[in-house]
Write an enzyme that holds these catalytic residues in place. Sequence first.
Site, mmCIF file in Angstrom:
data_model
loop_
_atom_site.group_PDB
_atom_site.id
_atom_site.type_symbol
_atom_site.label_atom_id
_atom_site.label_comp_id
_atom_site.label_asym_id
_atom_site.label_seq_id
_atom_site.Cartn_x
_atom_site.Cartn_y
_atom_site.Cartn_z
ATOM 1 N N ASP A 137 15.904 22.824 50.822
ATOM 2 C CA ASP A 137 16.803 23.732 52.091
ATOM 3 C C ASP A 137 18.045 23.000 51.190
ATOM 4 O OD1 ASP A 137 15.167 25.867 52.174
ATOM 5 O OD2 ASP A 137 14.160 24.676 54.104
ATOM 6 N N LYS A 138 19.232 23.621 51.689
ATOM 7 C CA LYS A 138 20.556 23.080 51.624
ATOM 8 C C LYS A 138 20.435 21.634 52.343
ATOM 9 C CE LYS A 138 25.459 23.337 52.332
ATOM 10 N NZ LYS A 138 26.645 24.790 53.384
#
Length: 303
Positions: A137-138
């Site tokens: 995830d970012k």
Amino acid sequence: MAVQRNRVKLSKNQRLDAYLAEEYPQFSRSFLKNLIEQEHILLNGGRAKAGAKVKEGDEIVLEIPEAEEISAEPQDIPLEIVYQDGDIAVINKPQGMVTHPAPGNYSGTLVNALMYHIGDLSGINGELRPGIVHRLDKDTSGLLVIAKNDAAHKSLSEQIAEKKAKRIYLALVYGNIKADDGVIDTLIGRDPRDRKRMTVLRTGGRTAVTHYKVLERYGEYTLVECALETGRTHQIRVHMKHIGHPVVGDPVYSRQKDGFGLKGQLLHAARLELTHPGTGERMAFEAPLPEYFTAVLGKLKKI
């Protein structure tokens, strides 16, 4: 045109569009809707409608047109390369970096950086995801393995699917977890109330298994080690919320204020184990906790 077949396994009937969103999280809901509207989805041999009901044993066929992808451009973005050879590269991704380009976000990603610093990447995932075998995830930091050719990509993908590759994460969560260790085994799918989120479901969804172990307790916080048996979208974040201990700083799955001025969740992919696709050697890589993570732990130790 690529074709994907799916034999439905459900305990009760479900709308086709909802079922597809859970079964194919790699596709957006709008993309699946367009496939239905353009008659690229067959249900038991006939063209399907979004509201059609699917049941146990039904056959769904997805006809996926070849995408006209926008090529990712190389960008001189700082990148920490932990290891690389002719087949693979292992990257320590920083928090805040998106793994690969997507509509509306074609620059500043890990892929843009990889194309500048490495160049030779596998092409299995297309022009927008070259070399990408798995993702973070970012706002999750830590280790990612990158494939530099298609043979390596195939081998690494199989290792992840067959649970031969190990991915160990460290997370700081809210609350004091009573058990020293445990296993969270649920179904995870799209949240029917918010399609951008994932959630634990009673029926439908996909099996998700996370093993956790308490490393240290800090009163109202707990540092845990999480080992993934499966790799569902947002799996650790969803599972920790499910047991009442969301990850500190998580903007999606936690309603609590972290009080540390964080820019995202305190979740770090700290260890990666795999078999080298070329030599067959078993390899292990580690990435230390980022500074903002250790700073929070330091404050908690003082308290």
